[in-house]
Design a protein around this motif. Structure first.
Motif, PDB file in Angstrom:
ATOM      1  N   TRP A 120       0.810  -1.074  -0.042  1.00  0.00           N
ATOM      2  CA  TRP A 120       0.107   0.107  -0.009  1.00  0.00           C
ATOM      3  C   TRP A 120       0.810   1.396   0.027  1.00  0.00           C
ATOM      4  O   TRP A 120       0.203   2.316  -0.227  1.00  0.00           O
ATOM      5  CB  TRP A 120      -0.918   0.149   1.057  1.00  0.00           C
ATOM      6  CG  TRP A 120      -1.798  -1.405   1.311  1.00  0.00           C
ATOM      7  CD1 TRP A 120      -1.695  -2.253   1.688  1.00  0.00           C
ATOM      8  CD2 TRP A 120      -3.220  -1.035   0.776  1.00  0.00           C
ATOM      9  NE1 TRP A 120      -2.712  -3.096   1.601  1.00  0.00           N
ATOM     10  CE2 TRP A 120      -3.664  -2.479   1.192  1.00  0.00           C
ATOM     11  CE3 TRP A 120      -3.976  -0.129   0.128  1.00  0.00           C
ATOM     12  CZ2 TRP A 120      -5.078  -2.951   0.910  1.00  0.00           C
ATOM     13  CZ3 TRP A 120      -5.286  -0.628  -0.262  1.00  0.00           C
ATOM     14  CH2 TRP A 120      -5.842  -1.719   0.045  1.00  0.00           C
ATOM     15  N   ASN A 203     -16.129  -5.257  11.362  1.00  0.00           N
ATOM     16  CA  ASN A 203     -16.290  -3.994  10.813  1.00  0.00           C
ATOM     17  C   ASN A 203     -16.719  -2.742  11.612  1.00  0.00           C
ATOM     18  O   ASN A 203     -16.537  -1.717  11.547  1.00  0.00           O
ATOM     19  CB  ASN A 203     -17.185  -4.289   9.573  1.00  0.00           C
ATOM     20  CG  ASN A 203     -17.340  -3.257   8.382  1.00  0.00           C
ATOM     21  OD1 ASN A 203     -16.225  -2.580   8.216  1.00  0.00           O
ATOM     22  ND2 ASN A 203     -18.498  -3.176   7.701  1.00  0.00           N
ATOM     23  N   ASP A 217      -8.400  -2.956   9.493  1.00  0.00           N
ATOM     24  CA  ASP A 217      -9.000  -2.640   8.180  1.00  0.00           C
ATOM     25  C   ASP A 217      -8.493  -3.568   7.129  1.00  0.00           C
ATOM     26  O   ASP A 217      -9.648  -4.182   6.319  1.00  0.00           O
ATOM     27  CB  ASP A 217      -8.607  -1.331   7.653  1.00  0.00           C
ATOM     28  CG  ASP A 217      -9.050  -0.052   8.330  1.00  0.00           C
ATOM     29  OD1 ASP A 217      -9.989  -0.287   8.903  1.00  0.00           O
ATOM     30  OD2 ASP A 217      -8.449   0.787   8.040  1.00  0.00           O
ATOM     31  N   LEU A 218      -7.307  -4.345   7.348  1.00  0.00           N
ATOM     32  CA  LEU A 218      -6.931  -5.156   6.325  1.00  0.00           C
ATOM     33  C   LEU A 218      -7.702  -6.465   6.771  1.00  0.00           C
ATOM     34  O   LEU A 218      -7.841  -7.493   5.755  1.00  0.00           O
ATOM     35  CB  LEU A 218      -5.458  -5.561   6.617  1.00  0.00           C
ATOM     36  CG  LEU A 218      -4.479  -4.131   5.929  1.00  0.00           C
ATOM     37  CD1 LEU A 218      -3.135  -4.442   6.156  1.00  0.00           C
ATOM     38  CD2 LEU A 218      -4.894  -3.649   4.524  1.00  0.00           C
ATOM     39  N   ASN A 221     -10.987  -6.417   5.160  1.00  0.00           N
ATOM     40  CA  ASN A 221     -10.769  -6.619   3.696  1.00  0.00           C
ATOM     41  C   ASN A 221     -10.520  -8.172   3.372  1.00  0.00           C
ATOM     42  O   ASN A 221     -11.300  -8.625   2.392  1.00  0.00           O
ATOM     43  CB  ASN A 221      -9.619  -6.002   3.208  1.00  0.00           C
ATOM     44  CG  ASN A 221      -9.588  -4.504   3.234  1.00  0.00           C
ATOM     45  OD1 ASN A 221     -10.567  -3.961   3.433  1.00  0.00           O
ATOM     46  ND2 ASN A 221      -8.464  -3.644   2.705  1.00  0.00           N
ATOM     47  N   ASN A 224     -14.013  -9.855   3.848  1.00  0.00           N
ATOM     48  CA  ASN A 224     -14.767  -9.200   2.679  1.00  0.00           C
ATOM     49  C   ASN A 224     -14.495 -10.361   1.568  1.00  0.00           C
ATOM     50  O   ASN A 224     -15.482 -10.700   0.790  1.00  0.00           O
ATOM     51  CB  ASN A 224     -14.805  -8.138   2.375  1.00  0.00           C
ATOM     52  CG  ASN A 224     -15.320  -6.986   3.048  1.00  0.00           C
ATOM     53  OD1 ASN A 224     -16.104  -7.418   4.016  1.00  0.00           O
ATOM     54  ND2 ASN A 224     -14.896  -5.913   3.192  1.00  0.00           N
ATOM     55  N   GLU A 225     -13.641 -10.912   1.452  1.00  0.00           N
ATOM     56  CA  GLU A 225     -12.871 -11.751   0.249  1.00  0.00           C
ATOM     57  C   GLU A 225     -13.389 -13.136   0.492  1.00  0.00           C
ATOM     58  O   GLU A 225     -13.798 -13.859  -0.326  1.00  0.00           O
ATOM     59  CB  GLU A 225     -11.468 -11.575   0.048  1.00  0.00           C
ATOM     60  CG  GLU A 225     -11.065 -10.125  -0.411  1.00  0.00           C
ATOM     61  CD  GLU A 225      -9.611 -10.104  -0.472  1.00  0.00           C
ATOM     62  OE1 GLU A 225      -8.969 -10.946  -0.237  1.00  0.00           O
ATOM     63  OE2 GLU A 225      -9.358  -9.048  -0.923  1.00  0.00           O
TER      64      GLU A 225
END
Length: 316
Positions: A120, A203, A217-218, A221, A224-225
């Motif tokens: 990032w 979340n 946050d990661l 992520n 979510n995947e």
């Protein structure tokens, strides 16, 4: 506009390649070298150095710790008085002092720089922890200013030679412990049948919570995947810096139980079945008669305390 510079960059992997791109966007001229010819701008280290303007030449090294000394030794034969070598890899801090002394005999200046930001960093900037002489830091400061995030924070001149890599080592040790805490909390929430959505619980912590962070946050992520992380093997490698952090803590008699536990947890992840846990189960059976699974006898067989009949699975 910040003063732009010309520099060489050795190692164009996920970190080095993105750093080259960020520096070029800031107006710097970067001549990169990598053993992969498809990534490299130069044919060799010598070719890279030859294409740099004279006085002072700056070369940033972004390669694994095991090959840093070989790369630096070759560069020492190509550079000269007033030139600068920056080691931005995850190198062991104890190597920096001797490396700086060796280069100083050739008139070459040296900085060690711990770099955080991962893939990032190209857009968000990199956290930089630098060790070395103040005059050398000032000489190459435009490079650091372009790599760091916009704003007040993200860069520190941590101290003399070795301080940058020592700070990055501790940074990674803290990272190990935070990741382990999130991972344990996630597993506990997954095991609780009355928590309807672990992903949404994680979340919800991203705003207003005292445990919000970029790592959280990661984690979201990732969820979510793959909401239940069913496509991933439960295996986590260690980069080496977690080990070095624990070693330094032992040398300095500083207790770091959470960091040490997070490191050892990664070792456990590499075992299909933990031998230590089998011993714990055996000892619990010896002193307390706790039922244990007999793997050899099949999943339905549960052994009891020595001298007794095997317990029926329904009696556990």
């Amino acid at each position: 506009m910040e003063r732009t510079m010309q520099m060489g960059l050795v190692g164009l992997g996920k970190m080095g390649g993105n750093m080259r791109a960020r520096l070029r966007l800031a107006g710097h001229t970067v001549i990169g070298f990598d053993t992969d010819p498809e990534l490299s701008d130069a044919e060799s280290l010598a070719d890279m150095v030859e294409r740099l303007d004279t006085g002072p030449r700056v070369v940033w090294v972004m390669v694994p710790d095991r090959v840093v000394d070989a790369v630096v030794a070759e560069l020492a034969g190509l550079l000269g008085t007033g030139d600068v070598i920056i080691d931005g890899g995850n190198s062991k801090w104890t190597h920096d002092g001797p490396r700086a002394q060796m280069l100083a005999r050739a008139g070459i200046e040296y900085l060690d720089c711990g770099v955080s930001g991962g893939v990032w960093g190209i857009t968000q900037g990199y956290a930089l922890m630098v060790g070395g002489e103040e005059g050398t830091v000032v000489k190459v400061r435009p490079i650091f200013d372009s790599l760091k995030p916009a704003g007040e924070f993200g860069f520190v001149h941590a101290g003399g030679h070795g301080a940058g890599h020592f700070a990055k080592m501790v940074h990674n040790g803290i990272e190990y412990a935070i990741m382990e805490a999130y991972a344990e909390g996630w597993e506990l929430l997954e095991a609780a049948g009355h928590v309807s959505s672990v992903r949404e619980t994680f979340n919800s912590w991203r705003e207003g919570s005292v445990i919000k962070s970029w790592l959280l946050d990661l984690a979201v992520n990732a969820l979510n995947e793959d909401e239940h992380l069913e496509r991933l093997a439960g295996y986590a490698e260690d980069s080496g810096e977690g080990r070095w952090t624990v070693e330094a803590a032992l040398d300095l008699a500083v207790p770091v139980p959470n960091i040490a536990n997070a490191l050892f947890a990664r070792f456990v992840s590499r075992q299909d079945e933990s031998p230590a846990m089998r011993m714990i189960a055996a000892m619990r059976n010896q002193f307390g008669g706790h039922a244990v699974k007999d793997v050899a006898a099949g999943p339905e067989h549960v052994a009891s305390r020595p001298g007794e009949e095997p317990a029926h699975p329904a009696e556990q």
